[in-house]
Design an enzyme around this catalytic site. Structure first.
Site, short mmCIF file in Angstrom:
data_model
loop_
_atom_site.label_atom_id
_atom_site.label_comp_id
_atom_site.label_asym_id
_atom_site.label_seq_id
_atom_site.Cartn_x
_atom_site.Cartn_y
_atom_site.Cartn_z
N LEU A 366 0.81 -1.22 0.00
CA LEU A 366 0.00 0.00 0.00
C LEU A 366 0.84 1.27 0.00
CD1 LEU A 366 -2.74 -1.03 2.60
CD2 LEU A 366 -2.94 -0.97 0.11
N ARG A 367 2.16 1.12 -0.10
CA ARG A 367 2.99 2.33 -0.10
C ARG A 367 2.67 3.23 -1.29
NH1 ARG A 367 7.66 -1.01 1.50
NH2 ARG A 367 8.00 -0.74 3.73
#
Length: 428
Positions: A366-367
């Site tokens: 999810l970065r």
């Protein structure tokens, strides 16, 4: 606090505490403050060493009330810092750099919001990568630090304090503060692990019989910028150190039976030439943004760059004064953007579309979602707006996701173009 109480190979017993050496003390043999440590014993008392202090381990989250504990540094000390700044080697002005807009934008967005996570700059040799990064020094804003603290501790934020500063606050002591510019630290390729992480001062141990911790480059870079030129040539053991610090925001040093931790939160900036080797995927993923730099092909633009560089080499100070007004304007714009960043809003619908782009591109983790949201808000703040527009997202999303796509050896299209195509397909 969860990142503070990291694992330790052993616990040490602190029988007494020696004060840190002060930069202004006549008996100090070095300008770098050191935290003195006593030798560890085999028995355990539920304490660990953090920045030279034995801290009891307690469960739960501690709350520190920080107020009326800081005092400004004296005018003499401020004058010394100004004089030292005037003696520094002049750097090329950021406003004088021609072209390379993508690289410059990524750097500015990271200064506005350090939580973006840094930028990786890859491109041909001789395209001004390191010159542009080092020119950023003049535009860096000022921050308040505890004077004399080797870790640039924030006197108002407990999460960004070294442990000696925390204990001083708990005792109700007044801490002298100073306002200084965000520091930029260069990490040489040939640096040793001890120089990067810090080490025990053997000279102190032999001459005075005490163990003194000498902070390294990570301590100096805390709350600042850590720049690694030719990062793709960095030794694996140093890459492991950077990965550990970037993940936790703390640097832990295990030396001579003593465990020392200090804050190490920095903006990681790297540059390199892809022809000289690829970067390890683990480290590449730690960079928030990725900028690609190409050689300027326009003949007139190349001539202008050569002439500007010749003027700078001939008389750096005079050349810098011609860009003072533009530099000041850009610096004010950055300061205003940092102040208004917290008030910038992004619609829920736009957030959903950003995540949809990431999902359809098969971005791991999810970065990518987090960095794209942060970068879009920083760009809106830089433009003086309080809401994020789709145009802001279109500008930053290739730099946020380009290096997170899975490599396809048969794919001939640039990964940035794939991101743009998917963006317009989703945002249509």
């Amino acid at each position: 606090m969860a990142g503070l109480l990291g694992p330790s190979s052993c616990a040490a017993l602190l029988s007494s505490r020696l004060p840190c050496s002060s930069p202004s003390s006549p008996s100090s043999s070095s300008s770098t403050p050191k935290a003195y440590l006593l030798p560890s014993l085999s028995s355990s008392s539920g304490k660990k060493f953090y920045g030279g202090i034995g801290i009891p381990i307690k469960k739960g989250r501690s709350h520190f009330h920080v107020s009326n504990v800081a005092t400004e540094a004296s005018p003499t000390e401020k004058a010394q810092r100004v004089a030292a700044k005037g003696n520094q080697r002049p750097v090329y002005p950021f406003a004088a750099i021609v072209g390379q807009d993508e690289m410059k934008l990524c750097l500015l967005l990271n200064v506005i919001d350090p939580k973006i996570g840094g930028v990786m700059i890859m491109g041909d040799r001789g395209t001004g990568k390191s010159t542009t990064v080092r020119s950023l020094v003049d535009l860096l804003p000022e921050i308040k630090v505890v004077y004399g603290d080797p870790f640039n501790s924030d006197p108002e934020d407990p999460e960004a304090m070294g442990m000696e500063v925390r204990e001083s606050i708990l005792r109700g002591e007044e801490l002298p503060t100073a306002t200084t510019k965000i520091t930029m630290v260069d990490l040489p390729l040939g640096a040793t692990e001890d120089r990067v992480c810090g080490t025990i001062d053997i000279e102190k141990a032999l001459t005075e019989g005490v163990k003194a911790f000498e902070p390294g480059l990570l301590a100096k870079a805390n709350r600042g910028i850590l720049y690694v030129d030719e990062v793709n040539l960095l030794d694996d053991h140093l890459v492991d150190v950077l990965l550990d610090s970037a993940a936790s925001g703390w640097n832990t040093v295990e030396r001579e039976g003593i465990s020392i931790s200090h804050p190490a939160r920095f903006i990681l900036i790297g540059s390199g030439n892809p022809e000289e080797g690829e970067l390890r995927p683990q480290l590449l993923d730690r960079f928030g943004m990725h900028a690609q730099v190409g050689t300027v092909r326009d003949a007139e633009l190349r001539v202008k760059i050569v002439e500007e560089r010749a003027r700078f080499d001939q008389n750096p100070k005079e050349f810098r004064t011609t860009y003072d007004e533009e530099q000041k304007k850009l610096q004010d714009q950055i300061d205003a953007a940092r102040s208004s960043l917290s008030s910038v809003q992004i619609d829920h619908e736009l957030r959903v579309k950003i995540s949809k782009v990431c999902a359809e591109l098969n971005v791991d983790g999810l970065r990518g979602d987090i960095v794209t949201n942060r970068a879009a808000k920083a760009l809106a703040a830089l433009k003086g707006r309080d809401t994020v527009s789709p145009e802001d997202i279109a500008t930053v999303i290739p730099n946020c996701l380009r290096h997170r796509l899975r490599k396809d050896p048969l794919e001939s299209i640039d990964s940035g173009l794939l991101v743009i195509e998917k963006f317009y397909e989703v945002f249509s």
